[in-house]
Design a protein around this motif. Structure first.
Motif, short mmCIF file in Angstrom:
data_model
loop_
_atom_site.label_atom_id
_atom_site.label_comp_id
_atom_site.label_asym_id
_atom_site.label_seq_id
_atom_site.Cartn_x
_atom_site.Cartn_y
_atom_site.Cartn_z
N SER A 372 -23.83 15.01 -4.55
CA SER A 372 -22.40 15.06 -4.27
C SER A 372 -21.73 13.69 -4.41
CB SER A 372 -22.15 15.61 -2.86
OG SER A 372 -22.80 14.81 -1.89
N ALA A 373 -22.39 12.63 -3.95
CA ALA A 373 -21.80 11.29 -4.06
C ALA A 373 -21.68 10.88 -5.52
CB ALA A 373 -22.65 10.28 -3.29
N LEU A 374 -22.68 11.18 -6.31
CA LEU A 374 -22.65 10.87 -7.74
C LEU A 374 -21.55 11.68 -8.43
CD1 LEU A 374 -23.83 9.54 -10.28
CD2 LEU A 374 -25.50 11.40 -10.38
N GLN A 375 -21.45 12.95 -8.10
CA GLN A 375 -20.42 13.81 -8.70
C GLN A 375 -19.03 13.24 -8.48
OE1 GLN A 375 -20.92 17.58 -6.76
NE2 GLN A 375 -23.05 17.79 -7.39
N ASN A 376 -18.74 12.85 -7.23
CA ASN A 376 -17.41 12.38 -6.89
C ASN A 376 -17.12 10.97 -7.37
OD1 ASN A 376 -16.54 14.77 -5.52
ND2 ASN A 376 -17.82 14.19 -3.79
N THR A 377 -18.17 10.24 -7.75
CA THR A 377 -17.95 8.95 -8.37
C THR A 377 -17.63 9.11 -9.85
OG1 THR A 377 -19.49 7.91 -6.81
CG2 THR A 377 -18.95 6.66 -8.79
N ILE A 378 -18.29 10.06 -10.49
CA ILE A 378 -18.00 10.34 -11.89
C ILE A 378 -16.60 10.94 -12.02
CG2 ILE A 378 -18.66 11.68 -13.94
CD1 ILE A 378 -21.53 11.73 -12.79
N GLU A 380 -13.32 12.23 -9.68
CA GLU A 380 -12.71 12.28 -8.35
C GLU A 380 -11.77 13.47 -8.19
OE1 GLU A 380 -11.19 8.73 -5.55
OE2 GLU A 380 -9.83 9.18 -7.20
N SER A 381 -11.19 13.93 -9.28
CA SER A 381 -10.20 15.01 -9.21
C SER A 381 -10.65 16.21 -10.03
CB SER A 381 -8.85 14.52 -9.75
OG SER A 381 -8.96 14.21 -11.14
N LYS A 382 -9.97 17.33 -9.81
CA LYS A 382 -10.26 18.54 -10.57
C LYS A 382 -10.00 18.32 -12.06
CE LYS A 382 -9.12 21.72 -6.77
NZ LYS A 382 -8.22 22.82 -6.33
N GLU A 383 -8.94 17.55 -12.35
CA GLU A 383 -8.60 17.28 -13.75
C GLU A 383 -9.72 16.49 -14.44
OE1 GLU A 383 -5.29 18.50 -11.48
OE2 GLU A 383 -6.60 16.75 -11.15
N GLU A 384 -10.25 15.50 -13.72
CA GLU A 384 -11.34 14.70 -14.29
C GLU A 384 -12.59 15.55 -14.52
OE1 GLU A 384 -11.92 11.40 -11.67
OE2 GLU A 384 -10.46 10.14 -12.73
N LYS A 385 -12.89 16.43 -13.56
CA LYS A 385 -14.06 17.30 -13.70
C LYS A 385 -13.91 18.22 -14.91
CE LYS A 385 -15.68 17.51 -8.91
NZ LYS A 385 -14.84 16.49 -8.28
N ALA A 386 -12.71 18.76 -15.10
CA ALA A 386 -12.48 19.65 -16.24
C ALA A 386 -12.61 18.89 -17.56
CB ALA A 386 -11.09 20.28 -16.13
N ARG A 387 -12.11 17.67 -17.59
CA ARG A 387 -12.18 16.86 -18.83
C ARG A 387 -13.62 16.43 -19.12
NH1 ARG A 387 -10.87 11.52 -19.99
NH2 ARG A 387 -10.06 11.15 -17.90
N PHE A 388 -14.35 16.05 -18.07
CA PHE A 388 -15.75 15.67 -18.24
C PHE A 388 -16.55 16.84 -18.80
CE2 PHE A 388 -20.06 15.53 -16.35
CZ PHE A 388 -20.53 14.38 -16.96
N ARG A 389 -16.33 18.01 -18.23
CA ARG A 389 -17.02 19.22 -18.67
C ARG A 389 -16.72 19.52 -20.14
NH1 ARG A 389 -15.40 24.72 -18.52
NH2 ARG A 389 -17.02 26.22 -17.96
N GLN A 390 -15.44 19.42 -20.51
CA GLN A 390 -15.04 19.69 -21.89
C GLN A 390 -15.69 18.70 -22.86
OE1 GLN A 390 -12.88 22.18 -23.26
NE2 GLN A 390 -13.83 21.36 -25.09
N LEU A 391 -15.73 17.44 -22.47
CA LEU A 391 -16.32 16.41 -23.31
C LEU A 391 -17.81 16.64 -23.52
CD1 LEU A 391 -14.45 13.31 -21.85
CD2 LEU A 391 -14.47 13.93 -24.28
N VAL A 392 -18.52 17.02 -22.46
CA VAL A 392 -19.96 17.27 -22.56
C VAL A 392 -20.22 18.48 -23.45
CG1 VAL A 392 -22.03 17.92 -21.28
CG2 VAL A 392 -20.50 16.17 -20.36
N PHE A 393 -19.48 19.56 -23.23
CA PHE A 393 -19.64 20.75 -24.06
C PHE A 393 -19.47 20.39 -25.53
CE2 PHE A 393 -18.76 24.64 -21.14
CZ PHE A 393 -19.60 24.11 -20.19
N GLN A 394 -18.33 19.74 -25.82
CA GLN A 394 -17.97 19.45 -27.21
C GLN A 394 -18.96 18.50 -27.86
OE1 GLN A 394 -14.59 20.67 -27.82
NE2 GLN A 394 -14.43 20.14 -29.98
N THR A 395 -19.40 17.48 -27.12
CA THR A 395 -20.25 16.44 -27.70
C THR A 395 -21.66 16.97 -27.97
OG1 THR A 395 -18.98 14.78 -26.48
CG2 THR A 395 -21.05 14.07 -27.45
N VAL A 396 -22.25 17.67 -27.01
CA VAL A 396 -23.61 18.18 -27.20
C VAL A 396 -23.64 19.22 -28.31
CG1 VAL A 396 -25.51 19.44 -26.13
CG2 VAL A 396 -24.29 17.70 -24.82
#
Length: 444
Positions: A372-378, A380-396
């Motif tokens: 949880s601490a690592l997640q919230n450091t990567i 912090e917001s719902k918008e950031e989580k959605a963007r991180f997820r999209q970037l990982v999907f697209q890149t892999v």
């Protein structure tokens, strides 16, 4: 469940090797000694017992059941419960599980259904030989090399996290606390109660491919944050975040199979290349009081790289994708994988099966509450989580260069971005389209 299954398998192999080695000093009968292993999944209570022999222990019904599984097992076999078998099957490891033919009586449980575990580290399904199945996952030398690679990855991702935190502090507009003795920027992880599964997990019936877009939207340049941003090297991450980061990367390392190419060492080489390419554009050294020059240089770098260098979350996501892009890869093409494991292929609609499996396993692990601490450091917001997820999907998924539909999308994106006959469009969309092209090419 997968990690524990592989760990149990490694223990069995190591024990067999040890007994063989001890034959030299203890006599030939030593080689006949064998171990039994029991494996069960469930909640436990952990604690340290006081006294002269204080030690960390686990307690509870799960531990009792595990002990019974060991005692009712057979020599040189791994005896697992129905719960563990179901957990492995849910993660597409049904080929590791063999139902025990006879019923087992367990004290306090009665007659229960149990299974034998047969981990196949070098193969998937029927592929591979008995010799490869008996080969230990990693040798002693391999252990040391893997630890060095893990150390290097931890260092890389620590620096990337510091960049994320440094920019985030600048955007939050509040002056961060500084350590007077070290003049370093202190940061703590906020206890945010967020169900991360809502941001990382797939909807029922959906696959990662369903979320691939022609354009990934990156943040616009923030001149104010560029002026206020402190040196990322001054950021001090909490010991909790660093501990969780190391644990996560170690788990990822051991989720890689020991095949000839798609292994953890290969993933480290790819992440190293991606990190090197991202660092090719380096901002000039500027004194803190020259904020206007600093802002101008940051803006130029932002424009020159289509916004990639000014967004540390994007850089983190791309290097993260490089690290996890071949997790659990069995070393065969998607066409052959679909034939050998039709249930896994069906899960991902028989498209980019290996790549989607890597994404899901890695993000499922990251979603675990212990990070949880690592997640919230990567993020912090719902918008950031959605963007991180999209970037990982697209890149892999960009690593699947054989898929015709993905190739068609990439070619169309390139034409729209650089063709002289391209239709005029919003400048921001044009920049983001080029950024998407660069991101995908970084990992290919």
């Amino acid at each position: 469940a997968i990690l524990m299954a592989r760990f149990a398998h490694a223990i069995r192999i190591a024990a067999n090797r040890l007994m063989k080695n001890l034959e030299v000093t203890l006599g030939p009968d030593t080689g006949d000694l064998q171990i039994r292993i029991g494996l069960h999944s469930g909640p436990v209570t952990a604690g340290v017992l006081r006294g002269e022999r204080a030690r960390f222990q686990l307690f509870g019904d799960t531990m009792n059941t595990t002990a019974r599984l060991e005692s009712t097992g057979q020599a040189n076999k791994i005896h697992i419960s129905k719960e563990t078998a179901e957990a492995l099957i849910a993660q597409n490891k049904q080929h590791w599980v063999v139902k025990r033919s006879d019923a087992v009586e367990i004290k306090g449980k009665g007659t229960v259904e149990t299974y034998w575990l047969n981990v196949k580290p070098g193969a998937h399904g029927s592929v591979g030989t008995a010799a490869s199945q008996e080969r230990p996952d990693i040798s002693a030398d391999g252990d040391l090399k893997k630890e060095r690679l893990i150390d290097w990855q931890v260092d890389v991702f620590t620096n990337l996290l510091k960049q994320i935190v440094s920019l985030r502090e600048a955007k939050n507009s509040k002056s961060p606390k500084r350590n007077s003795s070290t003049d370093s920027l202190e940061t703590t992880t906020k206890a945010v109660s967020v169900d991360n599964s809502k941001h990382f997990a797939l909807e029922a019936g959906k696959t990662c491919l369903d979320e691939v877009k022609e354009i990934i939207e990156l943040p616009e340049f923030d001149a104010r944050a560029a002026r206020k941003q402190q040196n990322p090297e001054d950021v001090v991450l909490s010991s909790e975040v660093l501990s969780q980061l190391r644990d996560y990367i170690s788990c990822i390392a051991h989720m890689y199979r020991e095949n000839a190419f798609h292994n953890f060492e290969h993933a480290c080489h790819v992440s190293m290349s991606v990190k090197k390419l991202l660092s090719r554009i380096v901002a000039p050294d500027i004194e803190e009081d020259e904020s206007h020059i600093k802002e101008k240089a940051a803006a130029a770098a932002h424009d020159h790289t289509y916004g990639i260098t000014s967004d540390p979350l994007t850089q983190f996501a791309v290097v993260f994708s490089a690290l996890i892009h071949d997790v659990d890869h069995v070393g065969v093409p998607n066409t052959q994988l679909a034939e050998e494991n039709p249930s896994l292929a069906a899960t991902f609609h028989e498209k980019s099966v290996a790549e989607q499996n890597s994404i899901v396993l890695s993000l499922d692990l990251l979603m675990d509450g212990c990070y949880s601490a690592l997640q919230n450091t990567i993020c912090e917001s719902k918008e950031e989580k959605a963007r991180f997820r999209q970037l990982v999907f697209q890149t892999v998924l960009a690593t699947d260069i054989a898929d015709k539909d993905l190739k068609t999308l990439r070619n169309a994106r390139w034409e729209n971005a650089f063709s002289t006959e391209a239709v005029e469009e919003d400048p921001r969309a044009s920049v983001n389209r080029k950024a998407t092209i660069v991101i995908e090419h970084l990992i290919q």
